[in-house]
Design a protein around this motif. Structure first.
Motif, PDB file in Angstrom:
ATOM      1  N   ALA A   1      12.367   0.709 -18.640  1.00  0.00           N
ATOM      2  CA  ALA A   1      11.284  -0.272 -18.789  1.00  0.00           C
ATOM      3  C   ALA A   1      10.399  -0.345 -17.556  1.00  0.00           C
ATOM      4  N   CYS A   2      10.902   0.150 -16.429  1.00  0.00           N
ATOM      5  CA  CYS A   2      10.215  -0.031 -15.156  1.00  0.00           C
ATOM      6  C   CYS A   2       9.928   1.336 -14.545  1.00  0.00           C
ATOM      7  N   THR A   3       8.680   1.790 -14.697  1.00  0.00           N
ATOM      8  CA  THR A   3       8.276   3.091 -14.180  1.00  0.00           C
ATOM      9  C   THR A   3       7.921   2.988 -12.695  1.00  0.00           C
ATOM     10  N   ILE A   4       7.284   4.005 -12.160  1.00  0.00           N
ATOM     11  CA  ILE A   4       7.092   4.102 -10.710  1.00  0.00           C
ATOM     12  C   ILE A   4       6.341   2.906 -10.129  1.00  0.00           C
ATOM     13  N   SER A   5       5.191   2.539 -10.726  1.00  0.00           N
ATOM     14  CA  SER A   5       4.420   1.418 -10.166  1.00  0.00           C
ATOM     15  C   SER A   5       5.207   0.113 -10.246  1.00  0.00           C
ATOM     16  N   CYS A   6       5.926  -0.074 -11.341  1.00  0.00           N
ATOM     17  CA  CYS A   6       6.768  -1.266 -11.487  1.00  0.00           C
ATOM     18  C   CYS A   6       7.920  -1.246 -10.484  1.00  0.00           C
TER      19      CYS A   6
ATOM     20  N   SER B   1       0.810  -1.223   0.000  1.00  0.00           N
ATOM     21  CA  SER B   1       0.000   0.000   0.000  1.00  0.00           C
ATOM     22  C   SER B   1       0.844   1.275   0.000  1.00  0.00           C
ATOM     23  N   TYR B   2       2.154   1.139   0.268  1.00  0.00           N
ATOM     24  CA  TYR B   2       3.035   2.317   0.281  1.00  0.00           C
ATOM     25  C   TYR B   2       3.538   2.586  -1.131  1.00  0.00           C
ATOM     26  N   SER B   3       3.451   3.811  -1.567  1.00  0.00           N
ATOM     27  CA  SER B   3       3.774   4.147  -2.962  1.00  0.00           C
ATOM     28  C   SER B   3       5.151   4.781  -3.137  1.00  0.00           C
ATOM     29  N   GLY B   4       5.948   4.860  -2.073  1.00  0.00           N
ATOM     30  CA  GLY B   4       7.218   5.570  -2.178  1.00  0.00           C
ATOM     31  C   GLY B   4       8.464   4.721  -2.090  1.00  0.00           C
ATOM     32  N   TRP B   5       8.334   3.412  -2.276  1.00  0.00           N
ATOM     33  CA  TRP B   5       9.517   2.547  -2.175  1.00  0.00           C
ATOM     34  C   TRP B   5      10.566   2.881  -3.235  1.00  0.00           C
ATOM     35  N   TYR B   6      10.123   3.347  -4.396  1.00  0.00           N
ATOM     36  CA  TYR B   6      11.072   3.658  -5.469  1.00  0.00           C
ATOM     37  C   TYR B   6      12.010   4.800  -5.081  1.00  0.00           C
ATOM     38  N   LYS B   7      11.583   5.629  -4.100  1.00  0.00           N
ATOM     39  CA  LYS B   7      12.451   6.714  -3.639  1.00  0.00           C
ATOM     40  C   LYS B   7      13.569   6.195  -2.747  1.00  0.00           C
ATOM     41  N   ILE B   8      13.329   5.035  -2.120  1.00  0.00           N
ATOM     42  CA  ILE B   8      14.344   4.417  -1.262  1.00  0.00           C
ATOM     43  C   ILE B   8      15.260   3.529  -2.103  1.00  0.00           C
ATOM     44  N   PHE B   9      14.654   2.689  -2.934  1.00  0.00           N
ATOM     45  CA  PHE B   9      15.412   1.820  -3.835  1.00  0.00           C
ATOM     46  C   PHE B   9      15.445   2.488  -5.205  1.00  0.00           C
ATOM     47  N   THR B  10      16.221   3.552  -5.307  1.00  0.00           N
ATOM     48  CA  THR B  10      16.213   4.358  -6.535  1.00  0.00           C
ATOM     49  C   THR B  10      16.698   3.573  -7.745  1.00  0.00           C
ATOM     50  N   PHE B  11      17.523   2.560  -7.512  1.00  0.00           N
ATOM     51  CA  PHE B  11      18.045   1.776  -8.633  1.00  0.00           C
ATOM     52  C   PHE B  11      16.958   0.903  -9.277  1.00  0.00           C
ATOM     53  N   ALA B  12      15.790   0.815  -8.636  1.00  0.00           N
ATOM     54  CA  ALA B  12      14.708  -0.003  -9.202  1.00  0.00           C
ATOM     55  C   ALA B  12      14.089   0.648 -10.432  1.00  0.00           C
TER      56      ALA B  12
ATOM     57  N   LYS C   1       8.960  -3.926  -7.610  1.00  0.00           N
ATOM     58  CA  LYS C   1      10.303  -4.503  -7.543  1.00  0.00           C
ATOM     59  C   LYS C   1      10.919  -4.283  -6.161  1.00  0.00           C
ATOM     60  N   SER C   2      10.773  -3.085  -5.627  1.00  0.00           N
ATOM     61  CA  SER C   2      11.329  -2.769  -4.306  1.00  0.00           C
ATOM     62  C   SER C   2      10.674  -3.603  -3.212  1.00  0.00           C
ATOM     63  N   ALA C   3       9.355  -3.806  -3.336  1.00  0.00           N
ATOM     64  CA  ALA C   3       8.646  -4.626  -2.351  1.00  0.00           C
ATOM     65  C   ALA C   3       9.164  -6.053  -2.351  1.00  0.00           C
ATOM     66  N   PHE C   4       9.501  -6.557  -3.512  1.00  0.00           N
ATOM     67  CA  PHE C   4      10.033  -7.911  -3.593  1.00  0.00           C
ATOM     68  C   PHE C   4      11.445  -8.010  -3.003  1.00  0.00           C
ATOM     69  N   PHE C   5      12.209  -6.922  -3.057  1.00  0.00           N
ATOM     70  CA  PHE C   5      13.512  -6.930  -2.375  1.00  0.00           C
ATOM     71  C   PHE C   5      13.317  -7.150  -0.874  1.00  0.00           C
ATOM     72  N   LEU C   6      12.322  -6.467  -0.309  1.00  0.00           N
ATOM     73  CA  LEU C   6      12.018  -6.648   1.116  1.00  0.00           C
ATOM     74  C   LEU C   6      11.540  -8.070   1.390  1.00  0.00           C
ATOM     75  N   ASP C   7      10.799  -8.627   0.457  1.00  0.00           N
ATOM     76  CA  ASP C   7      10.313 -10.006   0.599  1.00  0.00           C
ATOM     77  C   ASP C   7      11.473 -10.982   0.698  1.00  0.00           C
TER      78      ASP C   7
END
Length: 505
Positions: free
Chosen positions: A215-220, A200-211, A224-230
């Motif tokens: 080909a991979c925009t903000i939602s993607c 539900s958090y939409s700002g993970w891309y700001k933490i994992f900027t390399f994501a 991707k960042s959520a799966f790193f945490l997984d």
């Protein structure tokens, strides 16, 4: 396949001895603290499941897969579960590793989950390297589907041995078996809470900027960042679980005896198929009732788990997966609803054993399924009201509509907690007397889960399209199935003598 009874006439009326010989030596009673640590791996597994359930159905539509075909993608889970989990249960019942029977499978499954998650996370990037464009991404879809299949196979490899391990540690103690499964349900709830909060958090891309990538925009990138945490979470919980479980290894002579008892049919595969399907004729009426209620329950649950956040994004927020941010906002609100759902799931798990002991597991299960029916019907009512308020396509939904949807998601946490725990405890207790291994018994119950999921996966998309699209037709079927299963559970699953006596006081 040769008939084993032709070579063993004495077995024609005897219960199968497949796992009686494979049962590990008697051991001291396991402490509740140790059961808690062993069950903790459920939170790591469920963290990934929560991300799948909240984010992947919207994501596959953003990749370009139409809504009516999105459910087909989810076929891989039940199809793999149909064969993989019973087979893994069979193999783990006979595993002679010095590390134990279940732990090697749990570890292998966890490693496979990590690999699959990485494939899914980088599907868009891999597709881009293979020639995809922003509007046409067949390579990314293919890579995603491959990773998704691997992930579901890995989940099935891990979950069956986890449940079986708890059954091994609490063997012949029904109350402790219920406690162990309540712990497992509790950790599933914790995994859900963390997973849905992450989704539900939409700002993970700001933490994992390399994501972020072309080909991979903000939602993607958020996915991707959520799966790193997984990956980090599954690694930690798997380590805690396998280190806490002090299994007694099965020696080679016990395994050989078990294989001999499986039927001298010439191959391990034939022995496995004989065990899996041949055990059906030994099932008592209560076992068949449990399996029937389980199947109907999952016909009810699967449309919800498949389209919950999509329903919030489409029917409540009126968004389109490929147009604007309205749909994404609805998906994130759906993930919030699932987080609240998981909080209720966790709280229910804490009191489940006491509730089942007082009222009877079958009665509690039945009432929870009837509650599912009411919630699914409420979703249809909310959808109808939303469609007639005139805001769809023009504005965000009124606060009252969103709150109503969130309340429905929240209440569904109670029946979900029952579904995650009670059937496993009931089947483990009833099948113990048949001399079956816990691995195989979990595989048999799994058949009652995955067959309905296959039916729903194949039918829900075309069924919804038949009525003009949307998710309401599938939810209507879910409500009917949940009601039937609830009535059967209340009326047909027997209660113990103590529970019957208490009900008359």
């Amino acid at each position: 396949m040769p008939n084993p009874e032709a070579h063993h006439p004495s077995r024609s009326r005897a219960r199968p001895s497949t796992s009686a010989a494979a049962r590990p030596p008697a051991r001291a009673r396991v402490s509740l603290r140790q059961l808690l640590r062993v069950a903790s791996v459920a939170s790591g597994i469920q963290f990934g499941w929560a991300l799948q359930l909240s984010l992947l159905t919207p994501y596959v539509q953003q990749l370009g897969i139409p809504h009516q075909w999105a459910s087909i993608i989810w076929l891989c889970g039940p199809v793999s579960g149909l064969f993989v989990q019973p087979l893994v249960g069979h193999m783990s019942d006979r595993c002679t590793s010095r590390y134990g029977r279940r732990r090697p499978f749990i570890l292998v499954g966890a490693v496979a989950i990590v690999a699959a998650v990485l494939v899914i996370a980088y599907a868009a990037d891999i597709g881009w390297l293979l020639g995809d464009t922003a509007d046409y991404r067949p390579a990314a879809i293919t890579v995603f589907i491959v990773g998704f299949w691997i992930l579901d196979v890995a989940n099935n490899v891990t979950q069956g041995p986890c449940r079986a391990l708890l059954g091994d540690l609490t063997s012949k103690d029904p109350r402790r078996t219920r406690v162990a499964n309540a712990y497992y349900s509790l950790f599933m709830a914790i995994g859900n809470i963390l997973g849905y909060a992450t989704g539900s958090y939409s700002g993970w891309y700001k933490i994992f900027t390399f994501a972020l990538s072309p080909a991979c925009t903000i939602s993607c990138a958020n996915l991707k960042s959520a799966f790193f945490l997984d990956i980090a979470f599954i690694a930690v919980t798997t380590y805690i679980s396998i280190m806490a479980a002090h299994e007694v290894p099965l020696n080679s002579s016990e395994a050989a005896h078990a294989e001999a008892g499986a039927g001298e049919s010439g191959s391990a595969e034939e022995a496995f198929m004989w065990e899996l399907f041949g055990t059906f004729k030994y099932f008592t009426t209560p076992v068949w009732i449990i399996l029937s209620v389980t199947a109907l329950t999952w016909i009810g649950w699967f449309p919800f788990t498949l389209f919950d956040t999509d329903w919030m994004g489409r029917e409540i927020y009126g968004g389109d997966p490929n147009q604007g941010l309205v749909y994404d906002t609805g998906v994130r609100m759906g993930a919030l609803g699932l987080l609240l759902n998981s909080v209720v799931l966790a709280l229910t798990s804490l009191f489940m054993e006491r509730l089942c002991r007082k009222r009877g597991a079958g009665f509690v299960w039945g009432i929870s399924n009837i509650m599912m029916t009411v919630c699914f019907l409420a979703m249809l009512v909310v959808t109808y009201v939303a469609n007639n308020m005139g805001y769809i396509g023009k504005d965000l939904p009124p606060t009252g509509i969103v709150i109503a949807a969130l309340i429905i998601f929240t209440i569904l946490g109670f029946p979900l907690a029952i579904t995650y725990s009670v059937p496993y405890a009931l089947i483990s207790t009833h099948i113990e007397s048949l001399g079956l291994g816990q691995g195989l018994s979990m595989g048999v119950l799994n058949l009652a889960i995955v067959v309905p999921q296959i039916i729903v996966s194949l039918g829900s998309g075309p069924w919804d399209q038949l009525f003009g699209g949307g998710n309401s037709p599938a939810f209507a079927v879910a409500a009917v199935s949940a009601l039937i299963s609830g009535l059967i559970a209340v009326l047909a699953i027997p209660r113990s003598g103590a529970q019957k006596a208490r009900s008359h006081v």
